[in-house]
Design an enzyme around this catalytic site. Structure first.
Site, PDB file in Angstrom:
ATOM      1  N   HIS A   1       0.854  -1.174   0.000  1.00  0.00           N
ATOM      2  CA  HIS A   1       0.000   0.000   0.000  1.00  0.00           C
ATOM      3  C   HIS A   1       0.887   1.218   0.000  1.00  0.00           C
ATOM      4  CE1 HIS A   1      -3.815  -1.977   0.551  1.00  0.00           C
ATOM      5  NE2 HIS A   1      -3.279  -2.752   1.469  1.00  0.00           N
TER       6      HIS A   1
ATOM      7  N   CYS B   1      -0.586   1.948  -5.046  1.00  0.00           N
ATOM      8  CA  CYS B   1      -1.316   3.143  -5.438  1.00  0.00           C
ATOM      9  C   CYS B   1      -0.329   4.287  -5.559  1.00  0.00           C
ATOM     10  CB  CYS B   1      -2.350   3.503  -4.376  1.00  0.00           C
ATOM     11  SG  CYS B   1      -3.465   2.161  -3.993  1.00  0.00           S
TER      12      CYS B   1
END
Lengths: 612, 382
Positions: free
Chosen positions: B155, B197
């Site tokens: 992440h 991301c």
């Protein structure tokens, strides 16, 4: 109702009110699930208003009496006390607080010799080779002999050995070698007359196994030509000899490839630098015997004796360069990753040069290495093909058989294929005992080892003959060549490490520099300067020792585990940490100082107005 | 003068090696590397981040299949999905729906597992500043001719990547680590792939030479996961790595596919996010860089032309004679002494006082009895 303490928080008031309403009205307020009364309760709104009269109101300030001013006025001594208190606090904060904060938040950084390190950035290396030139009888005319300065005079006794024609070249070289004590890095060139039969006709220079070279003088001893002319004529040939035996521009450039722009080194030197291992304090050498077919072949190899006889002499000679640890193993049922193709014309299985690249990877997974050290590993594999795929030969790009039946990979090691199909017939009882001829095997491995360690395949200029090293493994001048390039490489790497470490520590202000790192850096710098001085003086052995010290100290300093930069704080995070601590304290101090300053100014203005 | 001699020497050198073939030299110089390393990192914990472990393991599998040995791979997995209690198929990690491809395999070698995957350990592996007691398998022992592949997944956000749900690594730290690697010449060329991301923010700050970077999404975009598996209950892979794995499955060690093909993997129509790449710090043209330069381990090989003649009769070696070496035949120790088991006498068991359950049961029975029939019977019992 009792007077309420003004600091009671509001929810307690509400709870208190609930019990009071029960007392007054005789009804318990319904629980609404929250401390505050919900407006959907059964009581109409006007009843809630009645609470306002029951709630005691907080008085924020004492009731003002008529005729008094709202703001209290301090008398002059009190004002003065206030002012001096504010100034004293401000002085304490600035004089004691800020230095204390600065001192307690600084990181410990030991002192580094920054001036000497910045000197290293502009390091100039001077390499000096000690050359001894010996003129044999017949090369110089008597007048030229007289002109030779006293320091360059040689004794006459040497000539007798050279003149004896029955000696062959190698023995002559050996005899010459015993006469002079050559130190590490020096070169002795014997100039022999043109008509001498010691060297064959087409050979101009003979380089022996030790540090001597025989150079055939091509200068016809013209009567009247002075010594300087003779020397000048010999210069280019001597320079060629020196470049072969010591170092040349290519070698030095190759040793410095890291620090130079790409494109400065030629392709060959690049290939050599890719093939040889970089300078490291130690190497691990593993000899493996791969036997994919133990059911048919029972192999015996006396590797210990072979290592003692052939490999260890070379490794002992290389002791000043690095430490070596050697081990050996036998792997059973280890196959090559490629399928060899059968060639009917040669009635043998062949491995083409393209498929060799894919041989190494499947085997490497099974080789293993010593987990305790991080030294580079050289692997030498001896593969004995199984009986179904015997004999197995390696073909090069031109589809020719390779004599050695071996190949090597840069910075990894070598593989040799040893065919044993000739040792037994079809009807022998399996498994067959086979003794491997270690001298043939070690010949191949020794040449591969030399390549891996940095002894280049020197292309000799025309007219030169370089004596092969033979059983000793390496000639002394070859070792000297390696030592020159290793010293230069060590010095370059160590200076680069030190300068980049100093730069890194400068840039990152909050890395802790412990004492041991500072000590390592100081010792590395000292050793570097000593190495450079020795290189200038021409003492190769001492220079190598110092350069090894320098590089090990610099590596230890650079790779110290405590130098990890994990303390990166972006600026906004720094503000976010300091503002809640310092702002509440500094704002009152600043404001009071400002107030004092304004009062003093006002006072001065009044005084001036009074005077005027 | 020296230059002339240098050139002369060089040309003689070339003439000498003409039997090696000029094309061998060509093969040598298409790329500068002699060995390959891979550092594969998964930074997320917890069962619902199954897809990050599957991402890393699928890249690991491709890299091993194309030839890089385990000794040259540093695999860091922050959590163990194969042996997780919630895994309905233990010892497997799947990457395709319907459990087509098990990327966990039989010989996965994880070097940093669980809580060992921290920012500090990752930076120590990259810069080489490990404590001396670290074993070889946990070190990145690359040299100046190594090509390194670095793959990160987890992440991330704008400028950072989250490690283990508790700390983060910023793009500045990563760029500084690469610069320290360059200062010590710990790599020849480096390929950096990140699947998080806003992954493109992680390579914005690089400034060292010979770096090529790929990311699965631009700043401001999220990388999306591919498909959930209804039996396992979590998303199995991220889109970018899923299509990357599909692309790599077609590559074999002798393949000639180059980096331009890699840049085309997972266009916006498939990935929903826009993959990005950065090649301005890379010196070679990406079209001439093979995929196997980073993902595989194609060795450079030279035929050994020179040998040293050692068969001069000198020191006589004690050769192993031809007589058969009689050894006693080796046999396995009897691991399961069946004979002893079958004819075994029953062991004398020691007497133990009754344990809690029996005591509780009897207490209950007595209690019920005395409540029903009255306490007056007690004197008859005791």
């Amino acid at each position: 109702m009792t007077a309420r303490h003004p600091r009671t928080p509001a929810p307690l008031l509400v709870i208190g009110q609930r019990f009071l309403t029960q007392l007054l009205i005789g009804q318990r307020p319904r629980r609404t699930g929250s401390l505050w009364p919900s407006f959907h309760s059964r009581w109409p709104r006007w009843k809630w208003v009645s609470f306002l009269f029951i709630l005691p109101r907080r008085r924020r300030s004492p009731r003002p009496q008529s005729g008094m001013k709202v703001r209290p006025v301090l008398s002059d001594p009190e004002k003065q006390r206030g002012r001096s208190a504010a100034v004293a606090i401000a002085a304490l904060v600035i004089a004691a607080g800020i230095p204390l904060w600065w001192k307690t938040t600084e990181t410990y950084r030991a002192w580094l010799p920054a001036a000497r390190i910045s000197e290293l950035e502009a390091l100039q290396l001077e390499l000096r080779v000690e050359v001894e030139v010996v003129f044999a009888r017949g090369t110089l005319s008597p007048e030229q002999q007289k002109k030779v300065p006293a320091s360059r005079m040689r004794e006459q006794t040497y000539e007798s050995c050279c003149k004896s024609k029955s000696l062959c070249l190698v023995e002559a070289d050996h005899a010459l070698h015993t006469l002079t004590e050559t130190s590490c890095g020096s070169v002795v060139i014997y100039i022999i007359p043109e008509a001498s039969a010691l060297l064959p006709q087409d050979m101009r220079v003979y380089v022996g196994r030790s540090r001597t070279a025989l150079l055939r003088s091509q200068v016809a001893s013209v009567v009247g030509a002075g010594l300087p002319e003779v020397l000048a004529a010999l210069d280019p040939q001597m320079e060629q000899v020196l470049q072969t035996m010591s170092f040349n521009h290519q070698d030095v450039t190759a040793a410095l490839t890291d620090r130079l722009r790409p494109g400065l080194s030629t392709r060959d030197s690049l290939a050599d630098s890719m093939r040889a291992f970089k300078s490291s304090p130690g190497y691990e050498i593993t000899f493996s015997l791969l036997n994919p077919d133990p059911k048919h072949h029972q192999l015996h190899w006396d590797v210990e004796a072979a290592l003692d006889a052939y490999i260890y002499p070379l490794l002992h000679k290389m002791a000043p360069v690095a430490n070596f640890s050697v081990d050996s193993q036998i792997l059973y049922y280890a196959v090559l990753g490629v399928n060899p193709r059968y060639d009917a014309s040669a009635s043998a299985y062949t491995l083409s040069a393209d498929s060799l690249a894919h041989v190494i990877n499947p085997v490497e997974a099974r080789l293993g290495s010593n987990a305790a050290s991080s030294n580079p590993v050289l692997n030498f594999l001896l593969y004995v093909p199984d009986s179904l795929h015997s004999p197995l030969i390696i073909r090069n790009d031109q589809k020719q058989e390779v004599a050695s039946n071996a190949f090597h990979s840069p910075r990894w090691g070598g593989i040799m294929v040893y065919n044993v199909d000739g040792a037994y017939g079809n009807d022998t009882q399996f498994p067959v005992d086979i003794a491997i001829d270690m001298s043939r095997v070690m010949g191949v491995f020794l040449s591969q080892l030399r390549l891996m360690l940095g002894f280049q395949q020197t292309g000799a200029p025309p007219g030169f003959v370089l004596e092969a090293a033979g059983r000793e493994g390496v000639a002394e001048w070859e070792l000297d060549r390696l030592l020159w390039s290793r010293s230069v490489e060590n010095v370059a790497t160590a200076s680069a490490s030190i300068t980049s470490l100093a730069q890194l520590l400068d840039q990152i202000a909050n890395i802790v520099i412990n004492d041991n790192i500072a000590q390592q850096v100081a010792s590395a710098v000292t050793a570097l300067q000593a190495a450079v001085a020795e290189l200038e003086a021409g003492n190769l052995a001492l220079a190598l020792e110092h350069s090894r010290e320098a590089i090990s100290a610099s590596e230890r300093a650079f790779f110290d585990p405590s130098l990890l930069h994990l303390l990166y704080f972006p600026d906004d995070q720094k503000f976010a940490i300091y503002i809640p601590l310092f702002l509440p304290m500094c704002v009152p101090i600043l404001l009071s100082l400002l107030k004092i300053f304004r009062e003093v100014q006002q006072h001065r203005a009044e005084k001036r107005a009074k005077r005027d | 003068m020296a230059n002339i001699i240098a050139v002369v020497c060089a040309s003689y050198g070339l003439a000498q090696s003409v039997c090696d073939g000029e094309d061998l030299a060509e093969r040598f110089f298409r790329s500068d590397h002699t060995n390959n390393w891979a550092v594969l990192v998964c930074t997320s914990r917890f069962w619902f981040n199954y897809r990050h472990v599957a991402n890393t393991l699928s890249v690991y599998r491709s890299v091993k299949r194309l030839g890089i040995p385990d000794s040259h791979i540093v695999l860091m997995l922050a959590d163990d999905m194969a042996c997780n209690h919630r895994n309905p198929k233990p010892a497997t990690v799947f990457s395709h729906k319907n459990m087509e491809l098990n990327v966990y395999g039989d010989d996965v070698e994880v070097d940093y597992r669980g809580y060992e995957v921290t920012v500090e350990n990752f930076l120590r592996v990259l810069t080489g500043r490990l404590p001396p007691s670290t074993p070889r398998s946990k070190r990145l022992l690359s040299d100046d001719h190594s090509n390194i592949l670095i793959y990160l997944t987890g992440h991330g956000g704008n400028g950072f990547l989250k490690f283990q749900d508790s700390e983060e690594i910023s793009n500045v730290e990563l760029a500084d680590a690469f610069e320290q690697m360059w200062q010590k010449r710990r790599y020849n060329e480096l390929l950096f792939i990140i699947d998080t991301c806003q992954g493109a923010s992680m390579y914005e700050r690089f400034y060292s030479p010979n770096l090529m970077a790929l990311a699965s999404s631009q700043v401001g975009e999220d990388s999306l996961s591919h498909q959930p598996d209804l039996a396992i209950g979590v998303h199995l892979m991220d889109r970018y790595t899923f299509y990357l794995l599909e692309f790599l499955e077609d590559i074999h060690p002798a393949s000639q596919a180059n980096m331009n093909d890699l840049f085309k993997v997972c266009p916006k129509s498939q990935c929903v996010s826009t993959p990005g790449h950065r090649t301005d710090l890379f010196q070679r043209d990406p079209g001439s860089v093979l995929i196997t330069d980073f993902f595989g381990s194609v060795r450079k090989v030279e035929i050994t032309m020179e040998t040293i003649n050692l068969t001069v009769p000198g020191i006589p070696l004690e050769r192993f004679g031809g007589e058969p070496h009689t050894e006693t035949a080796l046999a396995y120790v009897d691991q399961l002494p069946v004979a002893q088991i079958i004819h075994q006498k029953p062991k004398q068991k020691d007497w133990h006082p009754p344990d809690g359950f029996i005591l509780g049961l009897w207490t209950l029975i007595l209690l019920v009895f005395f409540r029903t029939y009255g306490i007056k019977h007690l004197k008859h019992i005791f």
